[in-house]
Design an enzyme around this catalytic site. Structure first.
Site, PDB file in Angstrom:
ATOM      1  N   VAL A  74      -8.289   5.630  -0.012  1.00 28.38           N
ATOM      2  CA  VAL A  74      -7.224   5.322  -0.958  1.00 28.38           C
ATOM      3  C   VAL A  74      -7.341   3.861  -1.383  1.00 28.38           C
ATOM      4  CG1 VAL A  74      -4.731   5.332  -1.356  1.00 28.38           C
ATOM      5  CG2 VAL A  74      -5.746   6.986   0.242  1.00 28.38           C
TER       6      VAL A  74
ATOM      7  N   PRO B 187      -4.676  -2.300  -0.162  1.00 31.32           N
ATOM      8  CA  PRO B 187      -5.169  -3.578   0.359  1.00 31.32           C
ATOM      9  C   PRO B 187      -6.019  -3.418   1.617  1.00 31.32           C
ATOM     10  CG  PRO B 187      -2.896  -3.803  -0.343  1.00 31.32           C
ATOM     11  CD  PRO B 187      -3.226  -2.345  -0.456  1.00 31.32           C
TER      12      PRO B 187
ATOM     13  N   LYS C  79      -7.805   8.924  14.345  1.00 32.08           N
ATOM     14  CA  LYS C  79      -7.219   9.950  13.491  1.00 32.08           C
ATOM     15  C   LYS C  79      -7.405  11.352  14.081  1.00 32.08           C
ATOM     16  CE  LYS C  79      -5.676   6.935  10.635  1.00 32.08           C
ATOM     17  NZ  LYS C  79      -4.225   6.630  10.608  1.00 32.08           N
TER      18      LYS C  79
ATOM     19  N   GLY D  91       0.798  -1.216   0.000  1.00 29.34           N
ATOM     20  CA  GLY D  91       0.000   0.000   0.000  1.00 29.34           C
ATOM     21  C   GLY D  91       0.832   1.269   0.000  1.00 29.34           C
ATOM     22  N   ILE D  92       0.396   2.248   0.781  1.00 28.21           N
ATOM     23  CA  ILE D  92       1.052   3.550   0.840  1.00 28.21           C
ATOM     24  C   ILE D  92       2.494   3.419   1.315  1.00 28.21           C
ATOM     25  CG2 ILE D  92       1.030   5.804   1.993  1.00 28.21           C
ATOM     26  CD1 ILE D  92      -2.090   5.481   2.097  1.00 28.21           C
TER      27      ILE D  92
ATOM     28  N   ASP E 244       6.232  -4.711  15.129  1.00 22.55           N
ATOM     29  CA  ASP E 244       4.903  -4.471  15.682  1.00 22.55           C
ATOM     30  C   ASP E 244       4.975  -3.122  16.378  1.00 22.55           C
ATOM     31  OD1 ASP E 244       2.575  -4.291  17.178  1.00 22.55           O
ATOM     32  OD2 ASP E 244       2.652  -6.348  17.927  1.00 22.55           O
TER      33      ASP E 244
ATOM     34  N   ASP F 223       7.474  -3.635   8.933  1.00 23.11           N
ATOM     35  CA  ASP F 223       6.083  -4.067   8.823  1.00 23.11           C
ATOM     36  C   ASP F 223       5.883  -5.267   9.737  1.00 23.11           C
ATOM     37  OD1 ASP F 223       3.776  -3.485   6.475  1.00 23.11           O
ATOM     38  OD2 ASP F 223       3.585  -5.416   7.492  1.00 23.11           O
TER      39      ASP F 223
ATOM     40  N   TYR G 161     -11.723   4.035  14.176  1.00 29.25           N
ATOM     41  CA  TYR G 161     -10.726   4.513  13.211  1.00 29.25           C
ATOM     42  C   TYR G 161     -10.740   6.036  13.150  1.00 29.25           C
ATOM     43  CZ  TYR G 161      -8.332   5.385   8.802  1.00 29.25           C
ATOM     44  OH  TYR G 161      -7.467   5.872   7.846  1.00 29.25           O
TER      45      TYR G 161
END
Length: 257
Positions: free
Chosen positions: A184, A187, A155, A15-16, A58, A35, A151
C-alpha cells in the site's frame, strides 16, 4: 457520556490508520486515535477536529495500552464498538543486514501489540451491542517473503491469532477478522523499498484498505479480507494450485534471490 458508535485505532497518526480515522468519523463514529508519534496525532487532529480522542500509545507496553483503552471506554459507558489493531512496522532487506533490534521490534509491534490490545480490549468489546476487532494482516502471510522475513512471519502470527479468536469470541458476539492488503502507498512503504516491492508494484492506496475495513464491520462475515487489484488476485488464484516447488520458485524470482 458519548452516544456515538466508537472505534479505537492504533497507528492512527498517518497512512491507513489516519485514513480510517477520517472515514469512520464521517460515518458518525467517535474515534480514539492513538499513535506512538505525538507529532502525527497533532497533524491528524487538525483534520479530524477536537471532538475525538487522541493519545500517544506504544502498543508494546501492556499497562499503557490498558490505561488508554480504559480512559476511552469510560467516556462511552464502558463500551468500545470497534478495535482496529492497525499499528505496524516493516524493514525490507536481507535478513542479516537488518539489526536484531529491528527484527525484534517488528515482532513486538506487529504481533505482541495486537495480542496486548486484544487482551485488554475484551471487557469493553463485550459491552458493545455489535462489537468487532479488526487486525492488520498482509498478503505476505500466504507464503514467507524473502527480504521481509520477520514482517512476513509476524503476519502469519496475526492470521493464526485472528482465526483462533474469530472462533473463541463468537460466543460473546464479537466479530473478529483481519484485512490482508498487498503493498500500500503509505509512509511506511516509502521507507521500505526492495526487489519484491519493485517486482510486485504498489497499486493500492490507504483508502482501499479503509474501504475494506468498513465493509468488514458492516458485513461481519468472513475471517480474512484480501485487499488487492485484479492482476495479483488472478496470479495468486492460479499459483495456489501449483506445486510447492513452483510457488517457491515464483517467490524467489520476484524477490530477486
Amino acid at each position: 457520556m458519548n452516544n456515538k458508535p466508537t472505534i479505537f485505532i492504533t497507528g492512527a497518526g498517518k497512512g491507513i490508520g489516519a485514513e480510517t480515522a477520517l472515514f469512520f468519523a464521517k460515518q458518525g463514529y467517535r474515534v480514539a486515535a492513538t499513535d506512538i508519534s505525538e507529532t502525527d496525532l497533532v497533524m491528524l487532529k487538525k483534520k479530524l477536529g477536537g471532538s475525538h480522542f487522541y493519545r500517544r500509545l506504544d502498543v508494546t507496553q501492556s499497562d499503557e495500552f490498558a490505561a488508554v483503552l480504559s480512559e476511552f471506554a469510560s467516556e462511552s459507558g464502558g463500551a468500545i464498538d470497534v478495535l482496529f489493531n492497525n499499528a505496524g512496522i516493516a524493514f525490507i532487506d536481507d535478513f542479516e543486514k537488518v539489526t536484531l533490534e529491528k527484527h525484534l521490534s517488528v515482532t513486538d509491534v506487529n504481533a505482541k501489540g495486537i495480542q496486548i490490545g486484544a487482551f485488554h480490549a475484551l471487557p469493553y468489546l463485550k459491552e458493545s451491542a455489535e462489537p468487532a476487532m479488526i487486525n492488520m494482516c498482509s498478503l505476505s502471510s500466504e507464503y514467507g517473503v524473502p527480504s521481509e522475513a520477520s514482517y512476513s512471519a509476524s503476519k502469519f502470527w496475526v492470521k493464526g491469532f485472528t482465526e483462533a479468536l474469530n472462533i473463541e469470541w463468537d460466543r460473546y458476539g464479537i466479530y473478529v477478522c483481519d484485512v490482508m492488503p498487498n503493498f500500500v502507498a503509505t509512509p511506511m512503504m516509502d521507507a521500505a523499498h526492495g526487489n519484491i516491492v519493485d517486482s510486485v508494484g504498489i497499486h493500492l492506496k490507504a483508502s482501499d484498505v479503509t474501504a475494506t475495513v468498513w465493509k468488514a464491520v458492516q458485513n461481519r462475515r468472513g475471517v480474512h479480507w484480501e485487499v488487492d487489484t485484479w492482476r495479483p488476485r488472478l496470479m495468486r488464484a492460479v499459483t495456489k494450485f501449483l506445486p510447492q516447488r513452483t510457488r517457491r520458485a515464483i517467490i524467489k524470482n520476484l524477490s530477486g534471490y
